[in-house]
Design a protein around this motif. Structure first.
Motif, short mmCIF file in Angstrom:
data_model
loop_
_atom_site.label_atom_id
_atom_site.label_comp_id
_atom_site.label_asym_id
_atom_site.label_seq_id
_atom_site.Cartn_x
_atom_site.Cartn_y
_atom_site.Cartn_z
N UNK A 37 0.82 -1.21 0.00
CA UNK A 37 0.00 0.00 0.00
C UNK A 37 0.85 1.26 0.00
N UNK A 38 0.17 2.37 -0.08
CA UNK A 38 0.77 3.67 0.19
C UNK A 38 1.05 3.75 1.70
N UNK A 39 1.52 4.89 2.17
CA UNK A 39 1.81 5.06 3.60
C UNK A 39 0.56 4.96 4.47
N UNK A 40 -0.62 4.97 3.86
CA UNK A 40 -1.87 4.99 4.61
C UNK A 40 -2.38 3.59 4.97
N UNK A 41 -1.68 2.55 4.53
CA UNK A 41 -2.03 1.14 4.73
C UNK A 41 -3.27 0.76 3.90
N UNK A 75 -5.81 2.34 9.73
CA UNK A 75 -5.89 2.89 8.37
C UNK A 75 -5.81 4.40 8.52
N UNK A 76 -4.86 5.03 7.86
CA UNK A 76 -4.68 6.47 7.95
C UNK A 76 -5.52 7.17 6.89
N UNK A 77 -6.01 8.35 7.24
CA UNK A 77 -6.86 9.11 6.32
C UNK A 77 -6.01 9.82 5.28
N UNK A 127 4.63 1.91 -1.56
CA UNK A 127 4.39 0.50 -1.86
C UNK A 127 5.07 0.06 -3.15
N UNK A 128 5.25 0.98 -4.11
CA UNK A 128 6.00 0.65 -5.30
C UNK A 128 7.45 0.36 -4.96
N UNK A 129 7.99 1.14 -4.02
CA UNK A 129 9.36 0.88 -3.54
C UNK A 129 9.40 -0.43 -2.77
N UNK A 130 8.40 -0.69 -1.95
CA UNK A 130 8.40 -1.93 -1.16
C UNK A 130 8.23 -3.15 -2.05
N UNK A 131 7.50 -3.01 -3.15
CA UNK A 131 7.42 -4.10 -4.12
C UNK A 131 8.80 -4.33 -4.74
N UNK A 132 9.47 -3.24 -5.08
CA UNK A 132 10.84 -3.32 -5.60
C UNK A 132 11.74 -4.00 -4.57
N UNK A 133 11.54 -3.64 -3.30
CA UNK A 133 12.31 -4.25 -2.22
C UNK A 133 12.02 -5.75 -2.12
#
Length: 245
Positions: A37-41, A75-77, A127-133
């Motif tokens: 996800x993005x930083x918002x989970x 979940x962050x807004x 999340x794109x970076x974490x997928x790369x990770x």
């Protein structure tokens, strides 16, 4: 294809990681996709995106990426407070925690009766970076990264050797890199840095730059571009169908 959604709480070295599982209703074995996800989970847009992928025959896992820093189910807004909290969590989490999270999910997947033996990764923004990770893990065969932030910057204090771009030799699978030309988080020069390093490392990847803003995949807010989103899903699904299915 119909899907069912549930969650599993996985043990990691830094605590319980709630992971949402979106699974197609089929008797066939399915590949798995680690979806970040993005930083918002796992917000509504992230859940819907995961279900789109699941509806094409993939079991999709969405981990709470900052599980050690928030109560389970957080979940962050999409507002200033949520953005500030998410960015603070991103800075606070040790990079090695992401690797341990990936290993916990992969270990769980391998024990599941529905698992076909193939794993991919996908993500938006951080999340794109974490997928790369995740692609650093040898089990990951295909990865779709959408406007991955922080690949072009060194945001890991005191651990430069652990930055994702310094470990490109560990990536064995194929990558799909998708960017927005009007993305103020990842300027043109930053994209060039990532492209050149990936090219020098002789990675297997495709590269797409569209006329879109940051978060153009998110089906909420004024930056959403439905036409580009459909194109992005199509590119990711074609990669997964070719490499995993």
């Amino acid at each position: 294809m119909l899907i069912q959604s549930e969650f599993v709480d996985l043990n990691t070295p830094t605590g319980i990681m709630r992971t949402y599982v979106h699974k197609p209703l089929t008797h066939k074995k399915t590949p798995a996709i680690l979806f970040y996800s993005e930083i918002f989970q796992q917000t509504g847009p992230i859940e819907r995106a995961a279900k789109i992928i699941a509806g094409h025959g993939f079991t999709v896992l969405v981990p709470e990426v900052f599980h050690e820093l928030n109560p389970i189910g957080t979940v962050l807004a999409y507002d200033d407070a949520g953005r500030d909290k998410g960015n603070a969590d991103k800075s606070a989490k040790d990079v090695e925690g992401y690797d341990a999270d990936n290993q916990a999910m992969i270990a769980w997947i391998k024990k599941q009766p529905w698992f076909s033996g193939h794993i991919g990764a996908m993500g938006f923004c951080i999340g794109g970076h974490l997928a790369f990770r995740a692609a650093l893990q040898p089990e990951i065969e295909a990865t779709a990264c959408f406007y991955a932030t922080d690949l072009h910057t060194n945001v890991i204090p005191n651990k430069p050797n652990q930055h994702s771009m310094n470990r490109l030799k560990d990536i064995k699978g194929e990558l799909l890199m998708i960017w927005g030309k009007q993305d103020n988080h990842i300027p043109e020069q930053g994209r060039k840095v990532v492209y050149e390093k990936m090219l020098d490392a002789q990675l297997a990847f495709t590269w797409h730059e569209f006329n879109g803003q940051h978060a153009f995949m998110r089906d909420e807010g004024e930056r959403y571009d439905p036409e580009l989103a459909l194109l992005g899903y199509d590119l990711a699904l074609k990669l997964f169908q070719r490499k995993l299915a």
